[in-house]
Design an enzyme around this catalytic site. Structure first.
Site, PDB file in Angstrom:
ATOM      1  N   LYS A 171      -5.233   2.366  20.220  1.00  0.00           N
ATOM      2  CA  LYS A 171      -5.251   3.217  19.073  1.00  0.00           C
ATOM      3  C   LYS A 171      -6.910   3.826  18.755  1.00  0.00           C
ATOM      4  O   LYS A 171      -7.098   4.838  18.860  1.00  0.00           O
ATOM      5  CB  LYS A 171      -4.858   2.810  17.634  1.00  0.00           C
ATOM      6  CG  LYS A 171      -5.195   3.746  16.424  1.00  0.00           C
ATOM      7  CD  LYS A 171      -4.314   5.004  16.628  1.00  0.00           C
ATOM      8  CE  LYS A 171      -4.509   6.272  15.940  1.00  0.00           C
ATOM      9  NZ  LYS A 171      -5.518   6.384  14.640  1.00  0.00           N
ATOM     10  N   SER A 213      -0.276   7.005  14.703  1.00  0.00           N
ATOM     11  CA  SER A 213      -1.068   8.000  14.611  1.00  0.00           C
ATOM     12  C   SER A 213       0.018   9.291  14.217  1.00  0.00           C
ATOM     13  O   SER A 213       1.247   9.144  14.644  1.00  0.00           O
ATOM     14  CB  SER A 213      -1.437   8.359  15.981  1.00  0.00           C
ATOM     15  OG  SER A 213      -2.203   9.729  16.221  1.00  0.00           O
ATOM     16  N   HIS A 243      -7.385   6.103  21.643  1.00  0.00           N
ATOM     17  CA  HIS A 243      -6.599   7.292  21.472  1.00  0.00           C
ATOM     18  C   HIS A 243      -7.611   8.087  20.637  1.00  0.00           C
ATOM     19  O   HIS A 243      -7.772   9.425  20.708  1.00  0.00           O
ATOM     20  CB  HIS A 243      -5.453   7.203  20.443  1.00  0.00           C
ATOM     21  CG  HIS A 243      -4.843   8.132  19.669  1.00  0.00           C
ATOM     22  ND1 HIS A 243      -5.414   8.501  18.597  1.00  0.00           N
ATOM     23  CD2 HIS A 243      -3.555   8.798  20.004  1.00  0.00           C
ATOM     24  CE1 HIS A 243      -4.501   9.742  18.096  1.00  0.00           C
ATOM     25  NE2 HIS A 243      -3.747   9.702  19.310  1.00  0.00           N
ATOM     26  N   ASN A 244      -8.258   7.469  19.523  1.00  0.00           N
ATOM     27  CA  ASN A 244      -9.069   8.163  18.618  1.00  0.00           C
ATOM     28  C   ASN A 244     -10.235   8.548  19.616  1.00  0.00           C
ATOM     29  O   ASN A 244     -10.900   9.789  19.115  1.00  0.00           O
ATOM     30  CB  ASN A 244      -9.552   7.452  17.399  1.00  0.00           C
ATOM     31  CG  ASN A 244      -8.498   7.384  16.260  1.00  0.00           C
ATOM     32  OD1 ASN A 244      -6.995   7.378  16.600  1.00  0.00           O
ATOM     33  ND2 ASN A 244      -8.725   7.187  15.270  1.00  0.00           N
ATOM     34  N   LYS A 277     -15.238   8.505  10.791  1.00  0.00           N
ATOM     35  CA  LYS A 277     -14.910   7.039  10.041  1.00  0.00           C
ATOM     36  C   LYS A 277     -15.028   5.860  11.066  1.00  0.00           C
ATOM     37  O   LYS A 277     -15.028   4.860  10.858  1.00  0.00           O
ATOM     38  CB  LYS A 277     -13.302   7.105   9.677  1.00  0.00           C
ATOM     39  CG  LYS A 277     -13.294   7.973   8.422  1.00  0.00           C
ATOM     40  CD  LYS A 277     -11.950   7.756   7.644  1.00  0.00           C
ATOM     41  CE  LYS A 277     -11.217   8.887   7.183  1.00  0.00           C
ATOM     42  NZ  LYS A 277     -10.648   9.727   8.141  1.00  0.00           N
ATOM     43  N   GLU A 326      -9.304  11.575  21.200  1.00  0.00           N
ATOM     44  CA  GLU A 326      -9.236  12.578  20.018  1.00  0.00           C
ATOM     45  C   GLU A 326     -10.607  13.245  19.699  1.00  0.00           C
ATOM     46  O   GLU A 326     -10.508  14.478  19.599  1.00  0.00           O
ATOM     47  CB  GLU A 326      -8.587  11.932  18.756  1.00  0.00           C
ATOM     48  CG  GLU A 326      -8.650  12.858  17.390  1.00  0.00           C
ATOM     49  CD  GLU A 326      -8.084  11.858  16.417  1.00  0.00           C
ATOM     50  OE1 GLU A 326      -6.937  11.422  16.494  1.00  0.00           O
ATOM     51  OE2 GLU A 326      -8.760  11.915  15.313  1.00  0.00           O
ATOM     52  N   GLY A 342       0.799  -1.246  -0.062  1.00  0.00           N
ATOM     53  CA  GLY A 342       0.111   0.026   0.089  1.00  0.00           C
ATOM     54  C   GLY A 342       1.022   1.270  -0.018  1.00  0.00           C
ATOM     55  O   GLY A 342       1.333   1.605   0.996  1.00  0.00           O
ATOM     56  N   HIS A 361     -36.569  -6.892  40.503  1.00  0.00           N
ATOM     57  CA  HIS A 361     -35.170  -6.937  40.040  1.00  0.00           C
ATOM     58  C   HIS A 361     -34.114  -7.328  41.201  1.00  0.00           C
ATOM     59  O   HIS A 361     -32.914  -7.296  41.115  1.00  0.00           O
ATOM     60  CB  HIS A 361     -34.686  -5.921  39.213  1.00  0.00           C
ATOM     61  CG  HIS A 361     -35.558  -6.170  37.927  1.00  0.00           C
ATOM     62  ND1 HIS A 361     -35.253  -7.140  36.838  1.00  0.00           N
ATOM     63  CD2 HIS A 361     -36.552  -5.135  37.433  1.00  0.00           C
ATOM     64  CE1 HIS A 361     -36.245  -6.745  36.027  1.00  0.00           C
ATOM     65  NE2 HIS A 361     -36.930  -5.677  36.089  1.00  0.00           N
ATOM     66  N   ARG A 414     -21.154  14.670  16.697  1.00  0.00           N
ATOM     67  CA  ARG A 414     -20.958  14.799  15.338  1.00  0.00           C
ATOM     68  C   ARG A 414     -22.006  14.142  14.751  1.00  0.00           C
ATOM     69  O   ARG A 414     -22.294  14.703  13.607  1.00  0.00           O
ATOM     70  CB  ARG A 414     -20.025  13.651  15.102  1.00  0.00           C
ATOM     71  CG  ARG A 414     -18.631  14.136  15.515  1.00  0.00           C
ATOM     72  CD  ARG A 414     -17.486  13.441  14.723  1.00  0.00           C
ATOM     73  NE  ARG A 414     -15.923  13.885  15.204  1.00  0.00           N
ATOM     74  CZ  ARG A 414     -14.888  13.520  14.797  1.00  0.00           C
ATOM     75  NH1 ARG A 414     -14.916  12.855  13.850  1.00  0.00           N
ATOM     76  NH2 ARG A 414     -13.930  13.889  15.283  1.00  0.00           N
TER      77      ARG A 414
HETATM   78  C1  6PG Z   1      -4.463   9.623  13.849  1.00  0.00           C
HETATM   79  C2  6PG Z   1      -5.993  10.104  13.317  1.00  0.00           C
HETATM   80  C3  6PG Z   1      -6.236   9.218  12.243  1.00  0.00           C
HETATM   81  C4  6PG Z   1      -7.606   9.643  11.509  1.00  0.00           C
HETATM   82  C5  6PG Z   1      -8.812  10.100  12.442  1.00  0.00           C
HETATM   83  C6  6PG Z   1      -9.870  10.739  11.522  1.00  0.00           C
HETATM   84  O1  6PG Z   1      -4.278   9.161  14.954  1.00  0.00           O
HETATM   85  O2  6PG Z   1      -3.746   9.999  13.100  1.00  0.00           O
HETATM   86  O3  6PG Z   1      -6.756   9.556  14.526  1.00  0.00           O
HETATM   87  O4  6PG Z   1      -6.280   7.715  12.411  1.00  0.00           O
HETATM   88  O5  6PG Z   1      -7.385  10.550  10.681  1.00  0.00           O
HETATM   89  O6  6PG Z   1      -9.062   9.010  13.256  1.00  0.00           O
HETATM   90  O7  6PG Z   1     -10.989  10.240  12.228  1.00  0.00           O
HETATM   91  P1  6PG Z   1     -12.577  10.481  12.031  1.00  0.00           P
HETATM   92  O8  6PG Z   1     -12.584  10.752  10.412  1.00  0.00           O
HETATM   93  O9  6PG Z   1     -13.267   9.549  12.371  1.00  0.00           O
HETATM   94  O10 6PG Z   1     -12.471  11.927  12.346  1.00  0.00           O
END
Ligand code: 6PG
Length: 471
Positions: free
Chosen positions: A184, A130, A187-188, A262, A191, A12, A453, A289
């Site tokens: 990860k 990341s 982490h997101n 995503k 984020e 890739g 219950h 969102r």
């Molecule tokens: C990272 C980011 C990467 C991604 C985001 C976007 O750590 O580099 O998290 O993995 O760009 O997850 O996620 P969304 O499209 O869900 O906002």
């Protein structure tokens, strides 16, 4: 390098794959690359110049270029594409070869793939990366999981290419199975929470206090020089200055207020529910969102559902200081929720995570890198079993000093009708966590009254049921 075998393989060769190949080659590792698209194969070879890189347009040629046992990383879209690459590659691999999935795969898929490949004698590693394109090229944060002996095969190369903070590489073996992809995912989730919190502070300052884009730039730039220093605050400050080439206005004002995603934030919330770990700030970020996507409905509702004018009363400088403290407070609670989830997941899924390592490798390279990760790391170094960051003595003190400001900001937002769900959720999380007694006794009473219950008592061990209607 015509007869030499290459140390590492990359499948890739999109932007991320290409950048990581160049990063590895710049650190002296020889890399073979493969892509089904001949344009990518040529362009990466061209970009490589005289670096020790060789790209191949056929799978057979690519496999033949690699040293054994082979270490092959896939940077392909999560989902079916990963299974397709595995299916195509496995007939060509030898026992002991390692396949690394460095995409944002769901951890359940990674567990399945790890087992399926282990049965065939192959190693499989799910790894979170990341830092986006820039990180891949100059130093990402890397979260590898899987078989520990397979990690030994790639450890030198990963430590060389990862971001460095005080000479420490932002990579560490996370744990067995899907541990890397799990870390990860969380982490997101963090984020998502941090991005929502920053956007709420932006709304308060722009709509509520009428700050111009230049003023916003200065505020976030100043915050980035403080204990709030972080990649996300830094890029936020930069965003306010960027001019839209089409209109000459600031680009941020031309961007539609409909946030896409995503899925990784949603996965964090979904699994937190399964683990019964509360994550209100992250859940609310995912909710927002989704709510932002209801643009047409919001436009229609705005015409009929009136509310107070979004005006925050008081001195601007004082308000900015309060919002800063509110953001810091909520940021700590967001990391606290994510780390508490990792603490529980580590037990449930037997990942054996070291949260000190997680905080350490998040200090550089990744999207949630922040000065705050240093005290977070220290908290887990002092106590690896810390149940929640809120009760770390040092961080707890920081929260106590700022809680009055967060309460004031939330109050002002409520009065001005400005939605700040993540700030409110963070405060409620803090207030609930510090409550010795919650009103859940009433929920238990209701459950027992309508459905038998059962409940537990404060003054006696055991499980009880009462015939409420006979009382
Ligand atoms: C990272 C980011 C990467 C991604 C985001 C976007 O750590 O580099 O998290 O993995 O760009 O997850 O996620 P969304 O499209 O869900 O906002």
């Amino acid at each position: 390098m015509s007869d030499t075998k290459y140390q590492f393989g990359m499948v890739g060769l999109g932007t991320m794959g290409c950048n990581l190949v160049m990063n590895m080659a710049d650190h002296g590792f020889s890399v073979a690359g493969y892509d089904r698209d001949p344009i990518m194969v040529d362009s990466v070879q061209h970009t490589a110049g005289d670096r020790p890189v060789k790209t191949a347009g056929t799978l057979e040629e690519f496999i033949g270029l690699l040293k054994t046992p082979r270490a092959i990383m896939m940077l392909v879209p999560a989902g079916a594409a990963v299974d397709a690459v595995i299916r195509d590659f496995t007939p060509h691999l030898q026992p002991g070869d390692l396949l690394i999935d460095a995409g944002n795969s769901h951890f359940v898929d990674t567990s399945r793939r790890t087992k399926e490949l282990a049965e065939k004698g192959f190693h499989f590693m799910g790894m979170g990366i990341s830092g986006g394109e820039e990180g891949a090229r100059f130093g990402p944060s890397m979260m590898p999981g899987g078989p520990p002996d397979a990690y030994a095969l790639v450890q030198p190369i990963f430590e060389a290419v990862a971001a460095k903070v005080n000479d420490e590489p932002c990579v560490a073996y996370m744990g067995p199975g899907a541990a890397g992809h799990y870390v990860k995912m969380v982490h997101n989730g963090i984020e998502y929470g941090l991005m929502q919190l920053i956007s709420e502070t932006y709304d308060l300052l722009k709509r509520g206090a009428d700050l111009s884009d230049d003023e916003l730039h200065h505020v976030y730039a100043e915050w980035n020089g403080s204990e709030l220093q972080s990649f996300l605050v830094e890029i936020t400050a930069e965003i306010f200055l960027f001019v839209d080439p089409k209109t000459g206005d600031r680009l941020v004002n031309k961007i539609l207020d409909r946030a896409r995603s995503k899925g990784t934030g949603k996965w964090t919330s979904q699994d937190a529910m399964d683990l019964q770990v509360p994550l209100p700030t992250i859940d609310l970020a995912v909710n927002m969102r989704d709510l932002s996507a209801l643009k047409d409905q919001r436009v229609a509702a705005a015409k009929v559902l009136t509310g107070p004018a979004p005006r925050l009363e008081g001195d601007k400088a004082v308000l900015i200081g309060r919002v800063k403290n509110a953001l810091y407070f909520a940021t700590v609670t967001t990391y606290a929720q994510g780390m508490a989830m990792l603490q529980q997941a580590s037990k449930t899924y037997e990942y054996n995570l070291r949260l000190e390592d997680v905080a350490r490798i998040w200090r550089g390279g990744c999207i949630i890198r922040a000065a705050l990760l240093e005290p977070i790391r220290a908290a887990y170094a002092n106590n690896p079993d810390l149940p929640n960051l809120l009760v770390d003595p040092a961080l707890g003190q920081e929260l106590l000093q700022r809680q009055a400001d967060l309460r004031e900001v939330v109050k002002l937002a409520v009065e001005g009708g400005i939605p700040v769900p993540a700030l409110m959720g963070s405060l409620a999380y803090f207030d609930a966590y510090r409550s010795e007694r919650l009103p859940s006794n009433l929920v238990q009473a209701q459950r027992d009254k309508f459905g038998a219950h059962t409940y537990e008592r404060v003054d006696e061990e055991g499980v009880f049921h009462t015939e409420w209607n006979k009382g």
